[in-house]
Design a protein around this motif. Sequence first.
Motif, short mmCIF file in Angstrom:
data_model
loop_
_atom_site.label_atom_id
_atom_site.label_comp_id
_atom_site.label_asym_id
_atom_site.label_seq_id
_atom_site.Cartn_x
_atom_site.Cartn_y
_atom_site.Cartn_z
N LEU A 23 -87.59 -2.54 33.71
CA LEU A 23 -87.11 -3.76 33.05
C LEU A 23 -87.30 -3.68 31.55
CD1 LEU A 23 -88.41 -6.55 35.48
CD2 LEU A 23 -86.12 -5.53 35.35
N PHE A 24 -88.41 -3.11 31.11
CA PHE A 24 -88.67 -3.00 29.67
C PHE A 24 -87.56 -2.20 28.97
CE2 PHE A 24 -90.47 -0.71 26.04
CZ PHE A 24 -90.99 -1.77 25.30
N ASN A 25 -87.09 -1.16 29.63
CA ASN A 25 -86.06 -0.30 29.02
C ASN A 25 -84.65 -0.82 29.24
OD1 ASN A 25 -87.30 2.26 27.76
ND2 ASN A 25 -88.47 1.97 29.64
N GLN A 26 -84.52 -2.06 29.76
CA GLN A 26 -83.23 -2.73 29.81
C GLN A 26 -82.97 -3.49 28.50
OE1 GLN A 26 -81.01 -2.60 32.70
NE2 GLN A 26 -82.42 -0.91 32.98
N PHE A 27 -83.89 -3.44 27.56
CA PHE A 27 -83.69 -4.07 26.25
C PHE A 27 -82.38 -3.58 25.64
CE2 PHE A 27 -84.48 -3.89 21.59
CZ PHE A 27 -84.48 -5.26 21.36
N HIS A 28 -81.63 -4.48 25.00
CA HIS A 28 -80.26 -4.15 24.65
C HIS A 28 -80.13 -2.99 23.67
CE1 HIS A 28 -81.27 -7.41 21.70
NE2 HIS A 28 -80.71 -6.55 20.85
N ASP A 29 -81.04 -2.85 22.71
CA ASP A 29 -80.94 -1.71 21.79
C ASP A 29 -81.24 -0.39 22.50
OD1 ASP A 29 -80.09 -3.00 19.53
OD2 ASP A 29 -82.09 -3.40 18.75
N THR A 30 -82.26 -0.40 23.36
CA THR A 30 -82.59 0.82 24.09
C THR A 30 -81.47 1.20 25.05
OG1 THR A 30 -84.94 0.22 23.98
CG2 THR A 30 -84.30 1.90 25.60
N LEU A 31 -80.99 0.23 25.79
CA LEU A 31 -79.97 0.49 26.81
C LEU A 31 -78.65 0.92 26.19
CD1 LEU A 31 -79.62 0.33 29.90
CD2 LEU A 31 -78.72 -1.97 29.58
N ALA A 32 -78.30 0.36 25.03
CA ALA A 32 -77.00 0.64 24.42
C ALA A 32 -77.02 1.86 23.51
CB ALA A 32 -76.54 -0.58 23.62
N GLY A 33 -78.18 2.48 23.31
CA GLY A 33 -78.23 3.66 22.46
C GLY A 33 -78.27 3.36 20.97
N THR A 34 -78.71 2.16 20.59
CA THR A 34 -78.72 1.78 19.18
C THR A 34 -80.14 1.63 18.63
OG1 THR A 34 -78.51 -0.56 19.82
CG2 THR A 34 -76.49 0.63 19.31
N GLY A 35 -81.15 2.15 19.35
CA GLY A 35 -82.51 2.10 18.86
C GLY A 35 -82.82 3.27 17.95
N LEU A 36 -84.03 3.29 17.39
CA LEU A 36 -84.46 4.41 16.57
C LEU A 36 -84.64 5.65 17.45
CD1 LEU A 36 -87.16 2.66 14.35
CD2 LEU A 36 -84.86 3.32 13.68
N GLU A 37 -84.48 6.81 16.84
CA GLU A 37 -84.57 8.05 17.60
C GLU A 37 -85.91 8.18 18.32
OE1 GLU A 37 -84.27 12.91 16.97
OE2 GLU A 37 -84.00 11.54 15.27
N ARG A 38 -87.00 7.84 17.63
CA ARG A 38 -88.32 8.02 18.24
C ARG A 38 -88.52 7.10 19.45
NH1 ARG A 38 -92.90 6.48 14.08
NH2 ARG A 38 -94.12 6.84 15.98
N ALA A 39 -87.76 5.99 19.49
CA ALA A 39 -87.88 5.08 20.64
C ALA A 39 -87.41 5.75 21.92
CB ALA A 39 -87.09 3.81 20.40
N TYR A 40 -86.52 6.71 21.80
CA TYR A 40 -85.97 7.34 22.99
C TYR A 40 -86.90 8.39 23.58
CZ TYR A 40 -81.96 4.55 22.21
OH TYR A 40 -81.15 3.46 22.07
N TYR A 41 -87.88 8.85 22.84
CA TYR A 41 -88.91 9.70 23.44
C TYR A 41 -89.74 8.87 24.42
CZ TYR A 41 -87.77 13.16 19.87
OH TYR A 41 -87.11 14.07 19.08
N ASP A 42 -90.08 7.65 24.01
CA ASP A 42 -90.81 6.75 24.91
C ASP A 42 -89.96 6.39 26.13
OD1 ASP A 42 -93.04 6.75 23.29
OD2 ASP A 42 -92.43 4.95 22.19
N ALA A 43 -88.68 6.04 25.88
CA ALA A 43 -87.80 5.66 26.98
C ALA A 43 -87.63 6.80 27.97
CB ALA A 43 -86.44 5.23 26.44
N ARG A 44 -87.47 8.02 27.45
CA ARG A 44 -87.33 9.18 28.33
C ARG A 44 -88.54 9.34 29.23
NH1 ARG A 44 -88.26 14.55 25.28
NH2 ARG A 44 -90.31 13.53 25.30
N ASN A 45 -89.75 9.24 28.64
CA ASN A 45 -90.97 9.44 29.41
C ASN A 45 -91.20 8.31 30.40
OD1 ASN A 45 -91.38 11.75 27.92
ND2 ASN A 45 -92.78 10.79 26.47
N GLN A 46 -90.93 7.07 29.97
CA GLN A 46 -91.16 5.92 30.85
C GLN A 46 -90.20 5.92 32.03
OE1 GLN A 46 -90.78 2.80 27.99
NE2 GLN A 46 -92.81 3.16 27.10
N LEU A 47 -88.93 6.17 31.76
CA LEU A 47 -87.96 6.20 32.85
C LEU A 47 -88.17 7.43 33.74
CD1 LEU A 47 -84.76 4.99 30.97
CD2 LEU A 47 -86.16 3.70 32.58
#
Length: 339
Positions: A14-38
Motif C-alpha cells: 500500500l505504501f508504494n501505491q503513492f502516486h509519485d512512486t507508482l507513476a514513475g515521477t519520484g526521485l531516483e533514490r526513492a526507487y531503490y527503496d521501492a524495489r527492495n520493499q516490493l
Amino acid sequence: RSFEDLTPQWKQLLFNQFHDTLAGTGLERAYYDARNQLGEVVSVSDRVQTQALRALAFQINIPLDDTKLPVVVFNPHSWPVEAPVEVETGTFANIPVRGAIMVQDHVGRRVPSQKIDSSCKLNGRNRITFRAKVPALGYATYFLTAETVNDPFVAPLEDLVLENEYLRVEFDPATGGIASIFDRRTEQQILAAPTSATVIDDRDSDTWGHTLVRLDKREGAFTATQFKVMDHGPVRTCLKVRSSYGDSTLTQVYSLYAGEAQIHVDTTVNWQEKRRALKLEFPVNVADGQASVEIPFGHLNKKMDGKEEPMQQWADISGVTPAGDCACCGGRSIGLSVI
C-alpha cells in the motif's frame, strides 16, 4: 505449522501505491527503496503461497512410483478451469534430456503434451506443456513418464501463420504485427487493420499528464527485425517476433494452443525514447462497439471515443461487424478480449 503474518507486506504494498512512486515521477533514490520493499513483498508472498500449496499437496494420496513424476495443478477459482500448464524438471526415470515424455491424468489416460524450450540451457532439463482440466476450488493430478512411442506427426508451419481449429493468425513481415485474425467458427475477420506497436509524441503534457485526455499524435511505429519459430507441435505453436524503433526494442512471443480460441502474447520492451509513449494497437472490426474493463472487484462499461481510460488487467470489446461484411444480415456480433 502456522504461516507468516502478511500484514507488514500488505502495508509495504500500500505504501508504494503513492502516486509519485507508482507513476514513475519520484526521485531516483526513492526507487531503490521501492524495489527492495516490493521485492520483499513478492518474496514473502511466494514463500507463503508455496507453503500453503505444499500443505494441501501433502494430503493427496499419490502412490509411490519411481518411473513417474506427479504434478498437482490447483484451481483457486469458483468455476472449473481448462488452461495450458508448463512444467520444468530435471532428468528423471532415466529419461535423457532429449528423450520423449508422456503426460497422463489421474486414471492413466494420455493427455496431449509437447516438449518445449527450457528456460535453463544446462543439460538434464525438461520443460513440458499440456492442457489441464481442474475442478472449481480443487486440484487435478497428472503424471509425467517416459514416452515409448514416436511423437505424433505435425504438419509443417506455414510462413508467418499460426492456426488451429478455431483461428488463423497471419503476421505482417514488415511491422511484425498481426495482419489478420480469422475466426473459422463465424468466418469473420476480427481485425479492421493490422495491429501495431505505435510510438506517440508525448512532449506537450507535463510530468503527471494533467488535462491529458488523448494520446493520439502518432510519430511512428516499430518495424520487424526477426521472426523465429520457438515451438511447433500438437499442443501449441509459438512465434517470437523482434522489432525496433530508434534505440528501443520490442520482443513478443505469440502462442496459439490447440483447442483454444485465443492468442497468448508475452511482450517485453526495452524503452529508450524520451517524452514519447508506446501503444500496442488492436483495431477491432466492430461498429457501435462497447468496452467493458476490469475495476477493483468488478467491471465498468466505457465509451469507445478515443480518450484514455483507466482500467486494470483486462478489457473486452464487443459489437457488430460493419454493415456489408455479412450478406445475409448486414452485420454479425463479434468480440475481442485483451488480458
